[in-house]
Design a protein around this motif. Structure first.
Motif, mmCIF file in Angstrom:
data_model
loop_
_atom_site.group_PDB
_atom_site.id
_atom_site.type_symbol
_atom_site.label_atom_id
_atom_site.label_comp_id
_atom_site.label_asym_id
_atom_site.label_seq_id
_atom_site.Cartn_x
_atom_site.Cartn_y
_atom_site.Cartn_z
ATOM 1 N N GLY A 124 0.763 -1.280 -0.174
ATOM 2 C CA GLY A 124 0.009 0.174 -0.009
ATOM 3 C C GLY A 124 0.877 1.177 0.038
ATOM 4 N N VAL A 125 2.163 1.297 0.402
ATOM 5 C CA VAL A 125 2.799 2.284 0.603
ATOM 6 C C VAL A 125 2.881 3.176 -0.639
ATOM 7 N N ALA A 126 2.762 4.451 -0.642
ATOM 8 C CA ALA A 126 2.804 5.574 -1.794
ATOM 9 C C ALA A 126 1.806 5.438 -2.678
ATOM 10 N N THR A 127 0.771 4.486 -2.470
ATOM 11 C CA THR A 127 -0.413 4.658 -3.326
ATOM 12 C C THR A 127 -1.098 5.938 -3.275
ATOM 13 N N LEU A 143 0.208 8.799 -3.253
ATOM 14 C CA LEU A 143 1.057 9.643 -3.821
ATOM 15 C C LEU A 143 0.446 10.051 -5.150
#
Lengths: 58, 521
Positions: free
Chosen positions: B71-74, B76
């Motif tokens: 999920g990280v940076a989705t 952005l």
């Protein structure tokens, strides 16, 4: 492949797609691309906001 | 010359934002809640020294790691879209978004990302207490990240604490605390993070139920269910409380959203709250059809929840379009509501005055500048209406908002019941024999996601056509770009995010099947 390696690979592929492909080729900053100064951006947005538009959806 | 607006562009841009926001939200709530559950477990481990608690902590940490990595940076992506598809909007919001997002970047993101490294890789490398503090800071940092973006979202729902600078076409923050402590933002933050706590609790209970059904990891599963059951139950009760607070704010600040949530076209005094119902398909605000095909309601409750008065008048969609009903304004005075048509006229006055001001400034005409600025300021609260022509444009998708709201509420109460049942049977020491409840717990995991998504649909679809309530509709917020470009990236995102979701589910289920012994670091 261990779980950790798999996750790192996923993160790197995802970041590559996002920042190298999408950001560079598809998601350029619209105002930054068109104008150099803050004044020009202000002027443009003011014009966009005050220009009459036909907003009837038909 | 009147320019024709490209509605394909507006609709594709909206669809793209909705798609990416919803996919992003698939990953966020689990992170918000499970980090606290992990922190509770690790705290018990540090206090008791029992290795079983360490095993449980590490197992859930692994699942959190999968969710975080995928999920990280989705989120952005949403910022990319602001700059490309929604440049008028991005410019118009000015530093209102800049300040909270900068604080998020500096404080919450660094807090979270620094200590997440210690949390995952610091076992046996740092002291138990330092590791525990890191775990807690990850939980707090993740939720602080949510705080700032939700403050920004709260401002979009109820713009406050700023003034619009007609020279730069940007909003400028006048009072940070008005923005930060706006009751809409506070309720939104509390309601959203507690929804994440509930979702994570259901996830932990569901996965633990699977272990019990398989007869594996019984101690870890039961202990996890106790922690998640208590955390989930308390969070659910608080969720109901903050839901009430949010609905109250919606009634005051976004009455059209409230009318859509309840499918209420014809307002009334002492309005009832629909518990179960079906809005009449194809209903228009000005036709003679009944509001509902059928409904079961609690009399007067909507009036009370919306206005803290059992006999208060709750305006329906028709009232809000046509005006003429008594309402309380921001200063507490009573006045008659004006119609959408009048708001559109005032909005156009404001826009025209801004155009005149711009021209007068260019020509150095001080008198016209002053006059036009006065007209602009007097009508600025209706500025966004000036971009609309049809009064019907202010009506959101009523059936979608209605069903999303009722699904969310019904599931919210069901979750309370589930937590109570799980805790009751654990207390009676008979949970393992209640196979139906264990199966129900697994089945509830997707329901938690549906409830969470429904909440966002209510919040965002219910406030259409606005990107910023009353000030900027979507038609004025989009960039002047080619709709086909947005269409291409829409499908690109659909493919990428679907691949990520499949990866998440596959890796997560594989890791759950492996279980805690092999799943540690």
């Amino acid at each position: 492949m261990t779980l950790g390696k798999k996750l790192w690979a996923l993160i790197l592929i995802k970041l590559f797609i996002m920042f190298v492909i999408l950001k560079l080729f598809f998601f350029k900053n619209f105002l930054n691309e068109k104008f150099d100064t803050e004044e020009e951006k202000s002027e443009y947005v003011l014009e966009q906001l005050t220009k009459p538009k036909n907003t009837d959806n038909d | 010359m009147i320019e024709n607006l490209d509605f394909a562009l507006v609709n594709w841009s909206r669809a793209q934002f909705a798609l990416t926001a919803m996919y992003h939200w698939l990953f966020v709530p689990l992170t918000l809640g499970i980090t606290f559950i992990i922190a509770f477990m690790e705290t018990i481990y540090v206090k008791t020294g029992d290795p079983e608690w360490k095993k449980a902590t590490k197992f859930w940490m692994t699942l959190f790691g999968i969710n975080f990595a995928i999920g990280v940076a989705t989120g952005l992506i949403l910022e990319f879209e602001f700059g490309t598809n929604w440049s008028n909007y991005s410019w118009f919001v000015g530093d209102i978004f800049g300040a909270p997002l900068a604080i998020e970047g500096i404080m919450a993101f660094f807090l979270e990302s620094t200590f997440i490294a210690v949390m995952f890789f610091g076992w046996n490398k740092v002291s138990k207490k330092f590791h525990l503090v890191s775990t807690w800071l990850v939980a707090i940092g993740a939720n602080l990240s949510a705080l700032w973006i939700l403050v920004a979202n709260g401002w979009m729902q109820h713009p406050i604490g700023m003034h619009f600078n007609p020279e730069t076409a940007r909003n400028e923050m006048l009072n940070f605390w008005d923005v930060f402590l706006s009751p809409v933002a506070v309720n939104k933050f509390l309601h959203t993070i507690t929804s994440g706590f509930v979702l994570a609790s259901i996830f932990v209970i569901g996965v633990s139920a699977w272990f019990l059904l398989k007869g594996r990891e019984k101690l870890m599963a039961k202990r996890s269910m106790i922690i998640a059951g208590v955390f989930g139950l308390l969070s659910s009760l608080f969720l109901i409380y903050t839901g009430d607070g949010s609905a109250y704010q919606v009634a005051q600040k976004q009455p059209m959203k409230l009318a859509a949530m309840e499918g209420l076209y014809e307002g009334s005094e002492g309005a009832g709250l629909v518990m179960l119902g079906m809005p009449t398909p194809g209903k228009e605000y000005d036709d003679d059809k009944d509001d509902y095909v059928f409904k079961i309601e609690i009399p007067k409750l909507l009036s009370f929840l919306g206005y803290r008065d059992f006999n208060a008048f709750v305006p329906g969609v028709k009232n809000l379009v046509e005006g003429g009903y008594p309402m309380t304004d921001e200063d507490g005075g009573t006045r008659t509501a004006i119609s959408a048509t009048e708001k559109i006229e005032k909005g156009k006055l404001s826009i025209n005055a801004l155009a005149e001001y711009k021209e007068a400034r260019k020509n150095g005409n001080d008198t016209i500048q002053e006059q036009s600025l006065k007209v602009f300021r007097e009508n600025f609260q209706y500025f966004g209406y000036g971009f609309l022509n049809d009064p019907k444009s202010i009506i959101p998708n009523v059936p979608l908002t209605f069903y999303s709201f009722h699904i969310m509420v019904a599931l919210g109460f069901y979750f309370v019941l589930l937590f109570v049942m799980v805790l009751f049977f654990i207390y009676k020491n008979s949970l393992e024999t209640k196979k139906w409840l264990l199966r129900l717990s697994i089945f509830t995991i997707p329901l938690a996601y549906i409830a969470s998504m429904s909440g966002w649909i209510v919040a965002e679809v219910g406030r259409q056509p606005w990107t910023i309530q009353d000030l900027l509709p979507t038609v004025a917020a989009v960039s002047n770009i080619d709709a086909s470009a947005v269409q291409i990236t829409f499908w690109l995102f659909a493919i990428i995010f679907t691949a990520l979701l499949i990866a998440e589910i596959k890796i997560m289920t594989k890791q759950i099947k492996i279980g805690p012994k092999e799943g540690g670091h």
